[in-house]
Design a protein around this motif. Structure first.
Motif, PDB file in Angstrom:
ATOM      1  N   HIS A   8       0.606  -1.115  -0.157  1.00 37.58           N
ATOM      2  CA  HIS A   8       0.158   0.099   0.132  1.00 37.58           C
ATOM      3  C   HIS A   8       0.866   1.283   0.033  1.00 37.58           C
ATOM      4  N   LEU A   9       1.569   1.768  -1.060  1.00 37.04           N
ATOM      5  CA  LEU A   9       2.490   2.712  -1.245  1.00 37.04           C
ATOM      6  C   LEU A   9       1.793   4.039  -0.572  1.00 37.04           C
ATOM      7  N   ASP A  10       0.340   4.373  -1.099  1.00 38.44           N
ATOM      8  CA  ASP A  10       0.148   5.383  -0.529  1.00 38.44           C
ATOM      9  C   ASP A  10      -0.512   5.533   1.204  1.00 38.44           C
ATOM     10  N   LEU A  11      -0.165   4.410   1.783  1.00 39.34           N
ATOM     11  CA  LEU A  11      -0.351   4.550   3.228  1.00 39.34           C
ATOM     12  C   LEU A  11       1.062   4.442   3.764  1.00 39.34           C
ATOM     13  N   ILE A  12       2.158   4.644   3.217  1.00 43.97           N
ATOM     14  CA  ILE A  12       3.522   4.414   3.937  1.00 43.97           C
ATOM     15  C   ILE A  12       3.612   6.177   4.025  1.00 43.97           C
ATOM     16  N   LYS A  13       3.975   6.233   5.451  1.00 44.12           N
ATOM     17  CA  LYS A  13       3.839   7.902   5.874  1.00 44.12           C
ATOM     18  C   LYS A  13       5.616   8.377   5.718  1.00 44.12           C
ATOM     19  N   ASN A  14       5.858   9.742   5.314  1.00 45.96           N
ATOM     20  CA  ASN A  14       6.997  10.241   5.453  1.00 45.96           C
ATOM     21  C   ASN A  14       7.814   9.581   4.399  1.00 45.96           C
ATOM     22  N   SER A  15       7.270   9.301   3.123  1.00 47.41           N
ATOM     23  CA  SER A  15       7.861   8.597   2.002  1.00 47.41           C
ATOM     24  C   SER A  15       7.119   8.918   0.816  1.00 47.41           C
ATOM     25  N   ASN A  16       7.589   8.751  -0.447  1.00 48.70           N
ATOM     26  CA  ASN A  16       6.669   8.837  -1.369  1.00 48.70           C
ATOM     27  C   ASN A  16       7.131   7.723  -2.585  1.00 48.70           C
ATOM     28  N   ASN A  34       0.125  -2.476  -6.097  1.00 49.56           N
ATOM     29  CA  ASN A  34      -0.298  -1.712  -5.170  1.00 49.56           C
ATOM     30  C   ASN A  34      -1.776  -1.840  -4.906  1.00 49.56           C
ATOM     31  N   VAL A  35      -2.166  -2.045  -3.749  1.00 48.65           N
ATOM     32  CA  VAL A  35      -3.674  -2.644  -3.437  1.00 48.65           C
ATOM     33  C   VAL A  35      -4.520  -1.646  -2.738  1.00 48.65           C
ATOM     34  N   SER A  36      -5.660  -1.526  -3.466  1.00 50.04           N
ATOM     35  CA  SER A  36      -6.586  -0.625  -2.907  1.00 50.04           C
ATOM     36  C   SER A  36      -7.412  -1.148  -1.717  1.00 50.04           C
ATOM     37  N   ILE A  37      -7.776  -0.141  -0.750  1.00 57.60           N
ATOM     38  CA  ILE A  37      -8.482  -0.457   0.300  1.00 57.60           C
ATOM     39  C   ILE A  37      -9.947   0.109   0.441  1.00 57.60           C
ATOM     40  N   ASP A  40     -11.997   5.716  -2.443  1.00 54.32           N
ATOM     41  CA  ASP A  40     -11.585   7.205  -2.650  1.00 54.32           C
ATOM     42  C   ASP A  40      -9.929   7.001  -2.677  1.00 54.32           C
ATOM     43  N   HIS A  41      -9.145   5.860  -2.569  1.00 53.75           N
ATOM     44  CA  HIS A  41      -8.015   5.833  -2.774  1.00 53.75           C
ATOM     45  C   HIS A  41      -7.559   5.566  -4.009  1.00 53.75           C
ATOM     46  N   PHE A  42      -8.515   5.000  -4.842  1.00 58.49           N
ATOM     47  CA  PHE A  42      -8.270   4.537  -5.885  1.00 58.49           C
ATOM     48  C   PHE A  42      -7.432   5.525  -7.198  1.00 58.49           C
ATOM     49  N   PRO A  43      -8.072   6.654  -7.177  1.00 57.37           N
ATOM     50  CA  PRO A  43      -7.312   7.626  -8.303  1.00 57.37           C
ATOM     51  C   PRO A  43      -6.166   7.827  -8.126  1.00 57.37           C
ATOM     52  N   THR A  44      -5.634   8.016  -6.676  1.00 59.10           N
ATOM     53  CA  THR A  44      -4.245   8.129  -6.519  1.00 59.10           C
ATOM     54  C   THR A  44      -3.556   6.827  -7.134  1.00 59.10           C
ATOM     55  N   LEU A  45      -3.889   5.675  -6.405  1.00 59.59           N
ATOM     56  CA  LEU A  45      -3.446   4.256  -6.929  1.00 59.59           C
ATOM     57  C   LEU A  45      -3.228   4.357  -8.394  1.00 59.59           C
ATOM     58  N   LEU A  46      -4.245   4.562  -9.130  1.00 58.87           N
ATOM     59  CA  LEU A  46      -4.201   4.558 -10.660  1.00 58.87           C
ATOM     60  C   LEU A  46      -3.160   5.752 -11.004  1.00 58.87           C
ATOM     61  N   SER A  47      -3.066   6.413 -10.488  1.00 51.55           N
ATOM     62  CA  SER A  47      -2.093   7.691 -11.226  1.00 51.55           C
ATOM     63  C   SER A  47      -0.774   7.139 -11.031  1.00 51.55           C
ATOM     64  N   ALA A 202       3.223  -3.701   2.933  1.00 53.85           N
ATOM     65  CA  ALA A 202       3.656  -2.255   3.666  1.00 53.85           C
ATOM     66  C   ALA A 202       2.669  -1.501   3.514  1.00 53.85           C
ATOM     67  N   PRO A 203       2.520  -0.604   4.681  1.00 54.67           N
ATOM     68  CA  PRO A 203       3.476  -0.226   5.504  1.00 54.67           C
ATOM     69  C   PRO A 203       3.307  -1.168   6.930  1.00 54.67           C
ATOM     70  N   TYR A 204       2.445  -2.215   6.806  1.00 54.97           N
ATOM     71  CA  TYR A 204       2.254  -3.083   8.157  1.00 54.97           C
ATOM     72  C   TYR A 204       3.297  -4.322   7.971  1.00 54.97           C
ATOM     73  N   LEU A 205       3.295  -4.989   9.163  1.00 55.74           N
ATOM     74  CA  LEU A 205       3.911  -6.216   9.188  1.00 55.74           C
ATOM     75  C   LEU A 205       5.177  -6.316   8.711  1.00 55.74           C
ATOM     76  N   ALA A 206       6.258  -5.475   8.907  1.00 55.58           N
ATOM     77  CA  ALA A 206       7.594  -5.499   8.501  1.00 55.58           C
ATOM     78  C   ALA A 206       8.252  -6.831   8.950  1.00 55.58           C
TER      79      ALA A 206
END
Ligand code: NI
Length: 255
Positions: A8-16, A34-37, A40-47, A202-206
């Motif tokens: 989940h790239l869009d949920l990883i804080k302090n990074s891009n 990169n998985v959708s949850i 409203d997250h989907f447009p970011t994921l698609l881009s 990611a960002p969970y379960l390292a």
């Protein structure tokens, strides 16, 4: 070559995403789902998927997401139409974080299965404390027609077998590296090599040695290395088979 089959790239804080993907490339991780949850997250994921090579997107609503409760098949299908979208999910059942009357969760799960079959893209399944109902609904909805992946698998061998009989792959996350995960490690030893995927979530379960820290796709290497050691295989072998499996399952993903 190694694939992170669930992040989940869009949920990883302090990074891009660009920094995270560059760090993963440096570790030999080449492709990412990169998985959708939530919708409203989907447009970011698609881009992100349209902009960065070899980053794919899914469309779906996590079982614990309390918005989008009554999503319909048509909405999911329309969103899944882009070639950068290779999967439907994550969807499934979670009785750990959701309680009470879960008719809505069951119905939304069935809607995702229907959309996946109609659009011809495999399912990403999240199941927590709900293995029997998850398998039952997959069976009732004839999910064998499309298949998919049991993501972040933590269930027993019996459950793994039943999922594999329906054409599902078994994906292991950093949990398999945890000291107290002996039962799961036994399952990871048994799953046929041609049915196995690896992921970070990611960002969970390292994975160990980053347990408790923010996870990122680069760390999928530690999951693959752990499974290689467990099975007495080389790292390259596990990396190659899990990569082949990813492209066999998500056949609409192109390099
Ligand atoms: Ni996830």
């Amino acid at each position: 070559m190694l694939v992170d089959s669930h992040c989940h790239l869009d949920l990883i804080k302090n990074s891009n995403p660009d920094t995270l993907i560059a760090a993963a490339h440096a570790q030999g991780v080449s492709h990412f789902l990169n998985v959708s949850i939530a919708l409203d997250h989907f447009p970011t994921l698609l881009s992100i998927a349209q902009r960065i090579d070899n980053v794919f997107a899914s469309v779906g609503i996590h079982p614990n997401t309390s918005s989008d409760m009554t999503v319909d098949v048509k909405t999911l299908k329309t969103m899944a139409n882009d070639p950068n979208v290779i999967a439907i999910g994550e969807t499934g059942l979670d009785y750990f974080r959701s309680q009470g009357d879960l008719t809505w969760q069951h119905q939304r799960f069935r809607t995702h299965i229907q959309a996946a079959k109609e659009v011809g893209k495999p399912l990403i399944i999240h199941s927590r404390d709900a293995a029997q109902d998850t398998l039952r609904i997959l069976r009732e909805e004839n999910a064998v027609a499309i298949g998919g992946v049991m993501h972040c698998f933590v269930e027993d061998w019996e459950t793994a077998q039943q999922a594999m009989e329906m054409g599902f792959y078994i994906s292991f996350s950093g949990i398999v590296t945890f000291k107290n995960a002996k039962a799961l490690q036994a399952v990871a030893k048994q799953v046929p090599l041609d049915r196995m995927l690896v992921e970070t979530d990611a960002p969970y379960l390292a994975p160990v040695p980053y347990r408790g820290k923010t996870n990122q796709p680069a760390y999928v290497k530690h999951v693959a290395q752990f499974i290689a050691d467990l099975r007495e295989e080389t790292f390259e072998k596990i990396a190659n088979v899990t990569t082949e499996n990813f492209f066999r399952l998500f056949s609409s993903a192109t390099t």
